[in-house]
Design a protein around this motif. Structure first.
Motif, PDB file in Angstrom:
ATOM      1  N   ASN A   1       0.754  -1.114   0.044  1.00  0.00           N
ATOM      2  CA  ASN A   1       0.215   0.128  -0.083  1.00  0.00           C
ATOM      3  C   ASN A   1       0.618   0.964   0.360  1.00  0.00           C
ATOM      4  O   ASN A   1       1.959   1.270   1.138  1.00  0.00           O
ATOM      5  CB  ASN A   1      -1.130   0.058   0.785  1.00  0.00           C
ATOM      6  CG  ASN A   1      -1.800  -1.113   1.305  1.00  0.00           C
ATOM      7  OD1 ASN A   1      -2.305  -1.883   0.408  1.00  0.00           O
ATOM      8  ND2 ASN A   1      -2.164  -1.336   2.336  1.00  0.00           N
ATOM      9  N   GLN A   2       0.786   2.433  -1.187  1.00  0.00           N
ATOM     10  CA  GLN A   2       1.935   3.432  -1.147  1.00  0.00           C
ATOM     11  C   GLN A   2       1.010   4.364  -0.303  1.00  0.00           C
ATOM     12  O   GLN A   2      -0.188   4.523  -0.229  1.00  0.00           O
ATOM     13  CB  GLN A   2       1.780   4.367  -2.312  1.00  0.00           C
ATOM     14  CG  GLN A   2       2.719   2.334  -3.139  1.00  0.00           C
ATOM     15  CD  GLN A   2       3.790   2.261  -3.370  1.00  0.00           C
ATOM     16  OE1 GLN A   2       4.360   2.979  -2.935  1.00  0.00           O
ATOM     17  NE2 GLN A   2       3.988   1.176  -2.905  1.00  0.00           N
ATOM     18  N   ASP A   3       1.712   5.199   0.169  1.00  0.00           N
ATOM     19  CA  ASP A   3       1.354   6.199   1.128  1.00  0.00           C
ATOM     20  C   ASP A   3       0.679   7.611   0.180  1.00  0.00           C
ATOM     21  O   ASP A   3       1.306   7.478  -0.639  1.00  0.00           O
ATOM     22  CB  ASP A   3       2.777   6.613   1.967  1.00  0.00           C
ATOM     23  CG  ASP A   3       2.875   5.676   2.482  1.00  0.00           C
ATOM     24  OD1 ASP A   3       2.031   4.848   3.515  1.00  0.00           O
ATOM     25  OD2 ASP A   3       4.152   5.726   3.437  1.00  0.00           O
ATOM     26  N   ASP A   4      -0.549   8.328   0.560  1.00  0.00           N
ATOM     27  CA  ASP A   4      -0.730   9.510  -0.614  1.00  0.00           C
ATOM     28  C   ASP A   4       0.375  10.643   0.067  1.00  0.00           C
ATOM     29  O   ASP A   4       0.556  10.823   1.450  1.00  0.00           O
ATOM     30  CB  ASP A   4      -1.494   9.883   0.395  1.00  0.00           C
ATOM     31  CG  ASP A   4      -2.626  10.763  -0.677  1.00  0.00           C
ATOM     32  OD1 ASP A   4      -1.770  11.575  -0.847  1.00  0.00           O
ATOM     33  OD2 ASP A   4      -3.743  10.726  -0.830  1.00  0.00           O
ATOM     34  N   PRO A   5       1.524  10.983  -0.461  1.00  0.00           N
ATOM     35  CA  PRO A   5       2.645  11.952  -0.486  1.00  0.00           C
ATOM     36  C   PRO A   5       0.949  13.552   0.720  1.00  0.00           C
ATOM     37  O   PRO A   5       1.346  13.729   1.173  1.00  0.00           O
ATOM     38  CB  PRO A   5       2.926  12.442  -1.791  1.00  0.00           C
ATOM     39  CG  PRO A   5       2.219  11.524  -2.963  1.00  0.00           C
ATOM     40  CD  PRO A   5       1.436  10.717  -2.177  1.00  0.00           C
ATOM     41  N   VAL A   6       0.001  13.946  -0.343  1.00  0.00           N
ATOM     42  CA  VAL A   6      -0.521  14.458   0.573  1.00  0.00           C
ATOM     43  C   VAL A   6      -1.092  14.758   1.538  1.00  0.00           C
ATOM     44  O   VAL A   6      -1.297  15.354   2.777  1.00  0.00           O
ATOM     45  CB  VAL A   6      -1.991  14.900  -1.180  1.00  0.00           C
ATOM     46  CG1 VAL A   6      -2.746  16.185  -0.179  1.00  0.00           C
ATOM     47  CG2 VAL A   6      -1.167  15.350  -2.472  1.00  0.00           C
ATOM     48  N   LEU A   7      -1.489  13.560   2.017  1.00  0.00           N
ATOM     49  CA  LEU A   7      -2.065  13.134   3.520  1.00  0.00           C
ATOM     50  C   LEU A   7      -0.821  13.318   4.017  1.00  0.00           C
ATOM     51  O   LEU A   7      -1.429  13.557   5.506  1.00  0.00           O
ATOM     52  CB  LEU A   7      -3.134  11.501   3.554  1.00  0.00           C
ATOM     53  CG  LEU A   7      -3.561  11.419   4.865  1.00  0.00           C
ATOM     54  CD1 LEU A   7      -4.781  12.677   5.263  1.00  0.00           C
ATOM     55  CD2 LEU A   7      -4.056   9.799   3.678  1.00  0.00           C
ATOM     56  N   ASP A   8       0.274  13.102   3.455  1.00  0.00           N
ATOM     57  CA  ASP A   8       1.226  12.459   4.298  1.00  0.00           C
ATOM     58  C   ASP A   8       1.933  13.670   4.911  1.00  0.00           C
ATOM     59  O   ASP A   8       1.758  14.287   5.736  1.00  0.00           O
ATOM     60  CB  ASP A   8       2.645  11.887   4.108  1.00  0.00           C
ATOM     61  CG  ASP A   8       2.273  10.573   4.283  1.00  0.00           C
ATOM     62  OD1 ASP A   8       1.375   9.811   4.620  1.00  0.00           O
ATOM     63  OD2 ASP A   8       3.356  10.050   3.321  1.00  0.00           O
ATOM     64  N   ALA A   9       1.734  14.685   3.742  1.00  0.00           N
ATOM     65  CA  ALA A   9       2.427  16.629   4.263  1.00  0.00           C
ATOM     66  C   ALA A   9       1.193  16.821   4.952  1.00  0.00           C
ATOM     67  O   ALA A   9       1.431  17.897   5.862  1.00  0.00           O
ATOM     68  CB  ALA A   9       2.189  17.211   2.586  1.00  0.00           C
TER      69      ALA A   9
ATOM     70  N   PHE B   1       1.235  18.116   8.920  1.00  0.00           N
ATOM     71  CA  PHE B   1       1.692  19.816   8.946  1.00  0.00           C
ATOM     72  C   PHE B   1       0.067  19.863  10.581  1.00  0.00           C
ATOM     73  O   PHE B   1       1.147  20.574  11.429  1.00  0.00           O
ATOM     74  CB  PHE B   1       0.644  20.484   7.520  1.00  0.00           C
ATOM     75  CG  PHE B   1      -0.177  21.399   8.489  1.00  0.00           C
ATOM     76  CD1 PHE B   1       0.368  23.202   8.158  1.00  0.00           C
ATOM     77  CD2 PHE B   1      -1.315  21.636   8.745  1.00  0.00           C
ATOM     78  CE1 PHE B   1      -0.048  24.021   8.600  1.00  0.00           C
ATOM     79  CE2 PHE B   1      -2.212  22.987   9.259  1.00  0.00           C
ATOM     80  CZ  PHE B   1      -1.931  24.057   9.381  1.00  0.00           C
ATOM     81  N   ILE B   2      -0.497  19.320  10.579  1.00  0.00           N
ATOM     82  CA  ILE B   2      -0.862  19.025  12.122  1.00  0.00           C
ATOM     83  C   ILE B   2      -0.269  18.619  12.992  1.00  0.00           C
ATOM     84  O   ILE B   2      -0.596  19.531  13.657  1.00  0.00           O
ATOM     85  CB  ILE B   2      -2.393  17.814  11.808  1.00  0.00           C
ATOM     86  CG1 ILE B   2      -3.111  18.251  10.733  1.00  0.00           C
ATOM     87  CG2 ILE B   2      -3.049  17.494  13.115  1.00  0.00           C
ATOM     88  CD1 ILE B   2      -4.191  19.746  10.466  1.00  0.00           C
ATOM     89  N   ALA B   3       0.406  17.790  12.466  1.00  0.00           N
ATOM     90  CA  ALA B   3       1.263  17.019  13.893  1.00  0.00           C
ATOM     91  C   ALA B   3       2.553  18.735  14.193  1.00  0.00           C
ATOM     92  O   ALA B   3       2.404  18.522  15.395  1.00  0.00           O
ATOM     93  CB  ALA B   3       2.722  15.899  13.872  1.00  0.00           C
TER      94      ALA B   3
ATOM     95  N   ASN C   1       1.807  24.627  19.211  1.00  0.00           N
ATOM     96  CA  ASN C   1       0.362  25.590  19.793  1.00  0.00           C
ATOM     97  C   ASN C   1      -0.131  24.521  20.505  1.00  0.00           C
ATOM     98  O   ASN C   1      -1.722  24.583  20.423  1.00  0.00           O
ATOM     99  CB  ASN C   1      -0.654  26.012  18.486  1.00  0.00           C
ATOM    100  CG  ASN C   1       0.254  27.140  17.690  1.00  0.00           C
ATOM    101  OD1 ASN C   1       1.233  27.590  18.185  1.00  0.00           O
ATOM    102  ND2 ASN C   1       0.618  26.765  16.094  1.00  0.00           N
ATOM    103  N   PRO C   2       0.231  23.689  21.862  1.00  0.00           N
ATOM    104  CA  PRO C   2      -0.459  22.537  22.377  1.00  0.00           C
ATOM    105  C   PRO C   2      -1.395  23.749  22.707  1.00  0.00           C
ATOM    106  O   PRO C   2      -2.562  22.875  23.271  1.00  0.00           O
ATOM    107  CB  PRO C   2       0.687  21.851  23.071  1.00  0.00           C
ATOM    108  CG  PRO C   2       2.201  23.155  23.225  1.00  0.00           C
ATOM    109  CD  PRO C   2       1.498  23.822  21.895  1.00  0.00           C
ATOM    110  N   GLN C   3      -1.850  24.871  22.957  1.00  0.00           N
ATOM    111  CA  GLN C   3      -2.583  25.413  23.685  1.00  0.00           C
ATOM    112  C   GLN C   3      -3.810  25.222  23.182  1.00  0.00           C
ATOM    113  O   GLN C   3      -5.611  25.708  23.262  1.00  0.00           O
ATOM    114  CB  GLN C   3      -2.435  26.924  24.163  1.00  0.00           C
ATOM    115  CG  GLN C   3      -2.091  27.866  23.269  1.00  0.00           C
ATOM    116  CD  GLN C   3      -0.817  27.721  21.902  1.00  0.00           C
ATOM    117  OE1 GLN C   3       0.132  26.591  22.335  1.00  0.00           O
ATOM    118  NE2 GLN C   3      -0.503  28.757  21.771  1.00  0.00           N
ATOM    119  N   ASN C   4      -3.871  24.916  21.803  1.00  0.00           N
ATOM    120  CA  ASN C   4      -4.869  25.228  20.937  1.00  0.00           C
ATOM    121  C   ASN C   4      -5.738  23.558  20.802  1.00  0.00           C
ATOM    122  O   ASN C   4      -6.926  23.220  19.826  1.00  0.00           O
ATOM    123  CB  ASN C   4      -4.289  25.892  19.836  1.00  0.00           C
ATOM    124  CG  ASN C   4      -3.872  26.989  19.462  1.00  0.00           C
ATOM    125  OD1 ASN C   4      -4.870  28.060  19.868  1.00  0.00           O
ATOM    126  ND2 ASN C   4      -2.791  27.345  18.114  1.00  0.00           N
TER     127      ASN C   4
END
Length: 109
Positions: free
Chosen positions: A54-62, A66-68, A74-77
């Motif tokens: 199963n190949q990773d989705d580069p857009v989803l990975d990016a 970004f979220i991580a 900004n852990p306060q959010n």
């Protein structure tokens, strides 16, 4: 490399080929004709891993990166999901069964 289990080296040939060292093959469970993945990180380090079918989705990975990164900066959010929102979502989709592996029908394309 203090947190490394082991370090192994190989040499590039004139054709830029190399043999994957035995301890690395064993650690990744590699056999002949298996594929390996090279992930180049921003700091220049390279992660060698077994390439899954199963190949990773580069857009989803990016997006997930970004979220991580944002969570780390900004852990306060970070806020808990309210019980009301959970209840509303369950009301909307609670009785829907979906197999995400099923192919889309022609009208869903």
């Amino acid at each position: 490399m203090a947190d490394s289990l082991f370090v192994s080296e190989s040499t590039l040939t004139d054709r830029y080929q190399t043999t994957v060292p035995d301890p690395v093959r064993k650690a990744l469970g590699l056999n002949k004709r298996d594929k390996i993945r090279y992930t180049i990180q921003q700091d220049g380090n390279v992660i060698l891993s077994r390439a899954d079918l199963n190949q990773d989705d580069p857009v989803l990975d990016a997006f997930l990166q970004f979220i991580a990164d944002d969570i780390q900066k900004n852990p306060q959010n970070i806020k808990a999901v309210s019980a009301e929102l959970v209840e509303r979502v369950q009301d909307l989709v609670g009785d829907i069964n979906a197999d995400l592996d099923d192919p889309l029908s022609d009208e869903d394309d």
